[in-house]
Design a protein around this motif. Structure first.
Motif, PDB file in Angstrom:
ATOM      1  N   GLU B 115       0.811  -1.216   0.000  1.00 34.64           N
ATOM      2  CA  GLU B 115       0.000   0.000   0.000  1.00 34.64           C
ATOM      3  C   GLU B 115       0.845   1.267   0.000  1.00 34.64           C
ATOM      4  O   GLU B 115       0.478   2.258  -0.617  1.00 34.64           O
ATOM      5  CB  GLU B 115      -0.932   0.014   1.207  1.00 34.64           C
ATOM      6  CG  GLU B 115      -2.138  -0.878   1.021  1.00 34.64           C
ATOM      7  CD  GLU B 115      -2.937  -1.006   2.295  1.00 34.64           C
ATOM      8  OE1 GLU B 115      -2.903  -0.082   3.115  1.00 34.64           O
ATOM      9  OE2 GLU B 115      -3.574  -2.046   2.471  1.00 34.64           O
ATOM     10  N   TYR B 145     -12.374   3.794  -1.164  1.00 31.92           N
ATOM     11  CA  TYR B 145     -12.336   4.260   0.225  1.00 31.92           C
ATOM     12  C   TYR B 145     -13.726   4.218   0.853  1.00 31.92           C
ATOM     13  O   TYR B 145     -13.902   3.798   1.991  1.00 31.92           O
ATOM     14  CB  TYR B 145     -11.779   5.687   0.291  1.00 31.92           C
ATOM     15  CG  TYR B 145     -12.010   6.333   1.642  1.00 31.92           C
ATOM     16  CD1 TYR B 145     -11.197   6.012   2.720  1.00 31.92           C
ATOM     17  CD2 TYR B 145     -13.057   7.230   1.842  1.00 31.92           C
ATOM     18  CE1 TYR B 145     -11.421   6.572   3.968  1.00 31.92           C
ATOM     19  CE2 TYR B 145     -13.292   7.785   3.087  1.00 31.92           C
ATOM     20  CZ  TYR B 145     -12.472   7.458   4.144  1.00 31.92           C
ATOM     21  OH  TYR B 145     -12.711   7.992   5.382  1.00 31.92           O
ATOM     22  N   THR B 149     -16.661  -2.429   3.332  1.00 34.64           N
ATOM     23  CA  THR B 149     -15.654  -3.492   3.252  1.00 34.64           C
ATOM     24  C   THR B 149     -16.282  -4.840   2.895  1.00 34.64           C
ATOM     25  O   THR B 149     -15.717  -5.615   2.133  1.00 34.64           O
ATOM     26  CB  THR B 149     -14.894  -3.610   4.583  1.00 34.64           C
ATOM     27  OG1 THR B 149     -14.539  -2.303   4.999  1.00 34.64           O
ATOM     28  CG2 THR B 149     -13.650  -4.436   4.421  1.00 34.64           C
ATOM     29  N   GLU B 198      -7.846  -6.176   0.530  1.00 30.59           N
ATOM     30  CA  GLU B 198      -7.499  -5.213   1.578  1.00 30.59           C
ATOM     31  C   GLU B 198      -6.711  -4.043   0.974  1.00 30.59           C
ATOM     32  O   GLU B 198      -6.979  -2.883   1.266  1.00 30.59           O
ATOM     33  CB  GLU B 198      -6.673  -5.933   2.663  1.00 30.59           C
ATOM     34  CG  GLU B 198      -6.166  -5.063   3.794  1.00 30.59           C
ATOM     35  CD  GLU B 198      -7.252  -4.725   4.811  1.00 30.59           C
ATOM     36  OE1 GLU B 198      -8.380  -5.200   4.657  1.00 30.59           O
ATOM     37  OE2 GLU B 198      -6.950  -3.956   5.738  1.00 30.59           O
ATOM     38  N   LYS B 201      -8.934  -1.743  -1.147  1.00 33.61           N
ATOM     39  CA  LYS B 201      -9.861  -0.928  -0.368  1.00 33.61           C
ATOM     40  C   LYS B 201      -9.161   0.207   0.387  1.00 33.61           C
ATOM     41  O   LYS B 201      -9.722   1.284   0.560  1.00 33.61           O
ATOM     42  CB  LYS B 201     -10.604  -1.858   0.598  1.00 33.61           C
ATOM     43  CG  LYS B 201     -11.346  -1.209   1.738  1.00 33.61           C
ATOM     44  CD  LYS B 201     -12.783  -0.915   1.356  1.00 33.61           C
ATOM     45  CE  LYS B 201     -13.556  -0.341   2.519  1.00 33.61           C
ATOM     46  NZ  LYS B 201     -13.490   1.096   2.628  1.00 33.61           N
ATOM     47  N   THR B 202      -7.940  -0.028   0.849  1.00 30.20           N
ATOM     48  CA  THR B 202      -7.367   0.951   1.772  1.00 30.20           C
ATOM     49  C   THR B 202      -6.216   1.779   1.201  1.00 30.20           C
ATOM     50  O   THR B 202      -5.802   2.739   1.844  1.00 30.20           O
ATOM     51  CB  THR B 202      -6.891   0.261   3.065  1.00 30.20           C
ATOM     52  OG1 THR B 202      -6.086  -0.837   2.709  1.00 30.20           O
ATOM     53  CG2 THR B 202      -8.064  -0.197   3.894  1.00 30.20           C
ATOM     54  N   THR B 203      -5.711   1.400   0.017  1.00 30.70           N
ATOM     55  CA  THR B 203      -4.662   2.233  -0.579  1.00 30.70           C
ATOM     56  C   THR B 203      -5.087   3.698  -0.738  1.00 30.70           C
ATOM     57  O   THR B 203      -4.297   4.597  -0.477  1.00 30.70           O
ATOM     58  CB  THR B 203      -4.217   1.639  -1.927  1.00 30.70           C
ATOM     59  OG1 THR B 203      -3.706   0.341  -1.691  1.00 30.70           O
ATOM     60  CG2 THR B 203      -3.149   2.494  -2.570  1.00 30.70           C
ATOM     61  N   PHE B 205      -6.805   5.566   1.135  1.00 34.55           N
ATOM     62  CA  PHE B 205      -6.635   6.281   2.397  1.00 34.55           C
ATOM     63  C   PHE B 205      -5.172   6.667   2.597  1.00 34.55           C
ATOM     64  O   PHE B 205      -4.829   7.810   2.870  1.00 34.55           O
ATOM     65  CB  PHE B 205      -7.124   5.395   3.546  1.00 34.55           C
ATOM     66  CG  PHE B 205      -6.930   5.997   4.906  1.00 34.55           C
ATOM     67  CD1 PHE B 205      -7.712   7.065   5.318  1.00 34.55           C
ATOM     68  CD2 PHE B 205      -5.963   5.505   5.770  1.00 34.55           C
ATOM     69  CE1 PHE B 205      -7.538   7.630   6.572  1.00 34.55           C
ATOM     70  CE2 PHE B 205      -5.772   6.064   7.021  1.00 34.55           C
ATOM     71  CZ  PHE B 205      -6.560   7.128   7.423  1.00 34.55           C
ATOM     72  N   ARG B 255      -2.186   2.678   9.172  1.00 34.93           N
ATOM     73  CA  ARG B 255      -2.655   1.576   8.348  1.00 34.93           C
ATOM     74  C   ARG B 255      -2.304   0.236   8.981  1.00 34.93           C
ATOM     75  O   ARG B 255      -3.076  -0.708   8.926  1.00 34.93           O
ATOM     76  CB  ARG B 255      -2.045   1.679   6.942  1.00 34.93           C
ATOM     77  CG  ARG B 255      -2.937   2.378   5.955  1.00 34.93           C
ATOM     78  CD  ARG B 255      -4.275   1.678   5.841  1.00 34.93           C
ATOM     79  NE  ARG B 255      -4.120   0.302   5.399  1.00 34.93           N
ATOM     80  CZ  ARG B 255      -4.880  -0.693   5.795  1.00 34.93           C
ATOM     81  NH1 ARG B 255      -5.861  -0.493   6.626  1.00 34.93           N
ATOM     82  NH2 ARG B 255      -4.671  -1.922   5.358  1.00 34.93           N
ATOM     83  N   ASP B 258      -4.663  -0.579  11.604  1.00 39.28           N
ATOM     84  CA  ASP B 258      -5.943  -0.892  11.004  1.00 39.28           C
ATOM     85  C   ASP B 258      -5.921  -2.291  10.387  1.00 39.28           C
ATOM     86  O   ASP B 258      -6.828  -3.097  10.597  1.00 39.28           O
ATOM     87  CB  ASP B 258      -6.238   0.173   9.938  1.00 39.28           C
ATOM     88  CG  ASP B 258      -7.686   0.142   9.528  1.00 39.28           C
ATOM     89  OD1 ASP B 258      -8.533  -0.074  10.406  1.00 39.28           O
ATOM     90  OD2 ASP B 258      -7.955   0.331   8.337  1.00 39.28           O
ATOM     91  N   ALA B 259      -4.856  -2.578   9.643  1.00 38.79           N
ATOM     92  CA  ALA B 259      -4.753  -3.881   8.983  1.00 38.79           C
ATOM     93  C   ALA B 259      -4.656  -5.001  10.017  1.00 38.79           C
ATOM     94  O   ALA B 259      -5.138  -6.102   9.794  1.00 38.79           O
ATOM     95  CB  ALA B 259      -3.546  -3.921   8.054  1.00 38.79           C
TER      96      ALA B 259
ATOM     97  N   ASN C 209     -19.910   1.586   7.196  1.00 41.95           N
ATOM     98  CA  ASN C 209     -19.027   0.469   6.855  1.00 41.95           C
ATOM     99  C   ASN C 209     -18.988  -0.610   7.935  1.00 41.95           C
ATOM    100  O   ASN C 209     -18.562  -1.720   7.690  1.00 41.95           O
ATOM    101  CB  ASN C 209     -17.612   1.019   6.620  1.00 41.95           C
ATOM    102  CG  ASN C 209     -16.653  -0.028   6.121  1.00 41.95           C
ATOM    103  OD1 ASN C 209     -17.028  -0.893   5.331  1.00 41.95           O
ATOM    104  ND2 ASN C 209     -15.435   0.017   6.587  1.00 41.95           N
TER     105      ASN C 209
END
Lengths: 428, 329, 279
Positions: B115, B145, B149, B198, B201-203, B205, B255, B258-259, C209
């Motif tokens: 990411e 974003y 999810t 994953e 979806k989050t890159t 952010f 991140r 979060d991950a 979400n």
């Protein structure tokens, strides 16, 4: 003075409570029935029983998740919260002992018990019984049949009038280059398969289902367990059920069976209604429907009667329900043979009532009705223990994927693992 | 206060001094009145938010710590018993826990590493893009974003699924991929899809955090380097990246935390099959599915401890200045 | 613009790559949602015959009650949680940005700590507490824990916003003889509103979400939000895969996200970058 005020307050509160308990006052009491998903059949029964009740009660339905273990979770969590809104529940039989032990179910009155145990297939009665008492009302009873493509069976030279064995199916799949339909996904359906194999080989997954957690003895590390593991590993390791086996649930095995390489499949009777609906919708050929045959679940040892999976739904009455009597009255209405027959023909879920099978509509819609009834008489339930969830999840963890099952080590390892989990020594 | 003891020396001087002293005291009193009023107002305004935040986290975690000391199964409430640290012993001595922790860390490290690179590239693109394109690009990357999810997990699951997916057909030319590849039957392939979803979806952010960091890099420095004949790569390496180190560190830490808590994708795609179970899922299955509140609470507490450890390591070892980077200074 | 042809080509390529990256998975599930049941397994991306059957299923058919009630729950619960978070965070951020008082740092640090808190760690005790006090499977039972998700980030973003507001205008208005209320309405509200709005948008995305609270703290249509309902969809019988209905529902719940992003991309980007990295 203070006391009087306190009493007045108490009385007011009591008045409010009584009013609340009476509900909206002007209508009959509403019973909430938590149902497992189906094709609208339980909703229809709820409507007709509400009508029959003539204003005594109304039944409302509330839908549970699709997965059997998720259904258990939702209900157990609500009941642990002493939820008074749960009047009736559609319960998967293996989870019933846990609910009884957790005191989640209202006791079945003797007269009701007597009435609802008449005219019921043996497997369904066993599934509603715990510690020799009837604890739930038998509703519908499910069992898996062996479904086959007549063309493949003929090509393989199998006489389907006679009971066939798993080894014959394996042989046929190898020779004909076709795929077997079994459920290998890491879910409840894998436990169903394992249990049927072990039981058909003459063993039991759990030897003493009524024991306390720490004393539960598993019967997997036995000849029966090893034989079950051998069949599963042969099908898995040789790819006889296709690459999709480790994620194949009932729905996936049905599509495999309907496809070009479909051959034999163990599955619940919903496949008949589902295939019929697909043909009607024009998404499948009529020829396919004509090619489908059915027989009793395959044997593990030639000549030894198989023990097909037993499933279905029994009705439990919530321990915290405000209308236990009415809920039992409603349950008796729901499980009437007519309703069961109607439910079978519309939704494909077989009755637990023996007489329902004689209904002409049933015989017409399900030419295999008699085989289903026979299968139900032969069927073996999954281990009925309050720790079923641990046993089942433990099995799924150790016997998955089927290709990695080793007859020499898997049964012993899974026995050890599940025992340790039950003793609280290991994580699941 | 020590100022009260005013030394009495000469009369005139001392009177003046005393008056001066008294004025100061009045001033201070006034000022502290104002300060007090201000801090009272401050707490009146900020207090509710503070209390709510504590109530929804501090209380439950305290309760979890308490529960973790008991054997407590919801479907057998009568058998509840105090067992000390036994639950922790069971969890920590079980290879399952360590395997699950390993998988969680693997997902975290791989996902965040990819990411950062991908997010940096996206940030550069957005930073350099001409105005007309900037809006379009930003809108596009905000879709992943903003998407739920669970929806993203289903989208990726159906794309790769052996029966409903098209990936096997499309990528049949890739060695190892054919119509019989069951992505969700092996640990490696399942993790690949889980991590890919994953990352997808989050890159966005992380790239937005990095975009903000890019904006902080003084343009003069970059221009000077360009005049000195530095290549694009040299400028990036020697000027841009060192100048936004703080932003990168914060982005990575956030991140990573979060991950580390990943749950939704795994729950939907494999449910933990093929050794893809992660810590959050283990805690969920133990306490919510098995109703083993005691054991589940112990896992929850350990998960919490892991998060604190990661934070601690990042702050102490890598000197990530969260407060500074987050605007407090 | 002074771009060479080569640069133009480059930018075109880059734009296409980014668009494909961002939108492809969405397109994939959207394509699936238009397939008829027998085409779900054909291994193709696009449906052969486009059909609305899955949308009928969730909007007027059997899955209607499950889907529509969860949609109502999700919208209601997320909006309320967002509103509460926005109000509380506005007050807190105003205090932090404008007033000098001991404990400012403590509040910001707490917000930070709460935002990295593992949700799963608090879900078990919350479930246990909720079932005792009767909040299990209710709207407030989700709104309260949602605050742990929405409040911290709202405080951070709004504090950053408020610090950049030229507060002299407020004083100027007061000097001009406006009452406090007028000064507030005429000067502060217009200045603060964009920040509050942006914060609310981001907080809404976060609440929308949520999955863990949704599946753990609810059990019926009374409070079950969309992400949890998606995981519980069902086909014609409990053994049939609901791929089509799930895809259709996924598309429906993604539409609001896309619309919000289209309308407010500038604000969302500003909010995320300002609240995140400064100085």
């Amino acid at each position: 003075m203070r006391r009087r005020r306190w009493m007045a307050g108490g009385m007011a509160a009591a008045a409010v409570l009584t009013m609340a308990a009476c509900g909206a006052d002007d209508g009959p009491p509403t019973l909430t029935w938590y149902i497992n998903p189906d094709d609208g059949g339980q909703a229809a029964i709820a409507r007709s029983c509400t009508e029959d009740a003539g204003g005594e009660y109304r039944i409302e339905i509330s839908l549970l998740p699709r997965d059997a273990s998720e259904q258990r979770q939702q209900l157990a969590r609500r009941l642990a919260a002493r939820d008074a809104s749960i009047d009736l529940m559609s319960l998967d039989p293996p989870f019933i002992p846990e609910f009884v032990e957790g005191e989640f179910l209202a006791e079945v009155p003797d007269d009701v018990a007597e009435r609802v145990s008449e005219d019921v297939v043996a497997g369904a009665l066993a599934g509603a019984t715990w510690n020799d008492r009837l604890v739930a009302v038998p509703f519908w009873a499910n069992t898996q049949l062996l479904w086959y493509r007549t063309s493949v069976a003929e090509a393989a030279g199998l006489d389907m009038e006679q009971p066939v064995t798993w080894d014959q199916l394996i042989q046929a799949a190898q020779d004909q280059d076709v795929l077997l339909g079994v459920q290998g996904t890491r879910a409840e359906s894998l436990t169903v398969w394992i249990n049927a194999l072990v039981e058909s080989a003459g063993g039991h997954v759990v030897e003493n289902p009524e024991a306390e957690a720490a004393d539960v003895t598993l019967g997997l590390d036995s000849d029966a367990g090893r034989e079950a593991a051998r069949i599963m590993s042969e099908i898995g390791a040789q790819g006889l059920a296709g690459a999709g086996l480790p994620t194949a649930d009932e729905s996936a095995s049905l599509s495999l069976f309907q496809g070009d390489r479909g051959s034999f499949m163990v599955n619940w009777p919903f496949v008949w209604t589902a295939t019929g609906a697909a043909v009607e919708a024009g998404t499948l050929d009529t020829e396919l429907l004509d090619d489908i045959g059915w027989a009793v679940y395959p044997q593990v040892t030639e000549g030894q009667e198989s023990r097909p999976p037993y499933g279905g739904i029994n009705l439990g009455i919530g321990a915290y329900s405000r209308h236990v009597d009415l809920a039992y009255a409603a349950a008796e209405c729901i499980v009437s043979p007519e309703n069961q027959a109607e439910y079978f023909t519309t939704n494909g879920n077989p009755p637990s009532s023996i007489s329902a099978y004689d209904d002409p509509a049933v015989q017409e819609a399900f030419p295999m009705a008699d085989v289903i009834r026979q299968s139900l008489e032969q069927a073996a339930p999954r281990p009925q223990t309050p720790y079923y969830n641990e046993v089942s999840t433990g099995l799924q963890g150790t016997w998955h994927p089927p290709s990695a099952v080793d007859p020499d080590s898997t049964p012993a390892q899974s026995s050890e693992f599940i025992t340790a989990v039950l003793r609280g020594e290991r994580l699941l | 206060m020590s100022a009260q003891v005013a030394p009495a020396k000469g009369s005139g001087a001392s009177e003046a001094a005393a008056e001066e002293e008294a004025r100061k005291r009045r001033n201070r009193a006034q000022k502290s009145d104002r300060t007090r009023a201000e801090s009272r107002l401050g707490w009146y305004l900020a207090g509710p938010a503070f209390v709510v935040m504590l109530a929804v986290t501090a209380y439950p975690i305290a309760q979890a710590i308490f529960d973790s000391l008991f054997r407590f199964r919801l479907s057998a409430p009568d058998e509840r018993a105090f067992i000390g640290l036994t639950n922790y012993v069971v969890v920590l001595s079980d290879v399952v826990f360590w395997r699950v922790l390993g998988v969680t860390l693997l997902i975290t490290v791989v996902a965040v590493a990819v990411e950062v690179v991908l997010g940096f590239a996206l940030a550069l693109v957005m930073h350099r893009a001409i105005t007309q394109l900037r809006g379009l690009l930003r809108t596009a990357i905000l879709v992943p974003y903003g998407i739920i999810t669970v929806v993203s997990a289903f989208a990726w699951f159906y794309a790769f699924d052996i029966s409903s997916g098209f990936v096997n057909t499309w990528f049949a030319w890739v060695p190892g991929v054919d119509e019989n590849l069951n992505w969700f039957a092996n640990m490696g392939t399942s993790l690949f899809v889980i991590i890919a979803s994953e990352i997808w979806k989050t890159t966005p952010f992380i790239s937005l955090l990095l975009l903000a960091g890019l904006a902080q890099v003084p343009t003069e420095l970059e221009e000077a380097a360009e005049v000195d004949g530095a290549t694009w790569w040299q400028r990036l390496n020697r000027v841009v990246i060192p100048n936004m180190k703080a932003a990168i560190m914060v982005a990575v830490l956030f991140r990573a935390l979060d991950a580390f808590r990943i749950f939704d994708n795994v729950f939907i795609m494999t449910g933990g099959a093929n050794n893809t179970e992660v810590l959050s899922l283990l805690a969920y299955r133990t306490s919510i599915a098995r109703l083993e509140i005691g054991l589940g609470s112990a896992i929850s507490v350990l998960l919490f401890v892991c998060v604190i450890l990661i934070c601690f390591i990042a702050i102490k070892l890598f000197k990530v200045d969260l407060a500074g980077a987050r605007g407090e200074k | 613009m002074g771009l060479t042809t080569k640069q133009k080509v480059w930018w075109a390529v880059i734009t296409v790559v980014v668009l494909v990256y961002a939108l492809f998975p969405v397109a994939a599930i959207a394509a699936t949602s238009f397939k008829i049941p027998s085409e779900l397994d054909n291994g193709r991306f696009l449906p052969g015959t486009w059909s609305l059957i899955n949308y009928e299923q969730i909007l007027v058919g059997d899955a209607q009650s499950l889907f529509l009630s969860s949609l109502r729950n999700s919208i209601g619960i997320s909006l309320i949680a967002t509103a509460i978070a926005a109000v509380l965070a506005t007050l807190a951020a105003y205090a932090i940005a404008r007033l000098d008082f001991p404990g400012k740092r403590l509040i910001l640090t707490t917000a930070l700590a709460v935002s990295i808190f593992p949700v799963i760690s608090i879900v078990t005790p919350l479930f246990n507490l909720w079932r005792t006090i009767g909040l299990y499977d209710t709207w407030p039972g989700l709104i309260i824990p949602y605050l742990s998700l929405t409040l911290p980030i709202s405080i951070w973003i709004l504090t950053a916003f408020f610090r950049q507001i030229p507060w002299e205008l407020e004083q100027a208005a007061q000097v001009d003889g406006a009452t406090t209320w007028q000064a507030f309405r005429k000067a502060i509200v217009p200045l603060a509103a964009p920040g509050v709005f942006t914060t609310a948008l981001i907080a809404f995305f976060i609440a929308w979400n949520d999955f863990v609270y949704g599946i753990s703290l609810t059990s019926t249509e009374a409070a079950r939000p969309v992400p949890a309902a998606l995981a519980f969809f069902t086909g014609a019988s409990q053994f049939e895969e609901p791929t089509g209905s799930i895809s259709a529902a996924a598309v429906v719940v993604t539409i609001p996200v896309v619309v919000l992003v289209l309308l407010f991309q500038r604000q969302i980007v500003a909010g995320l970058t300002q609240g995140a990295v400064k100085g």
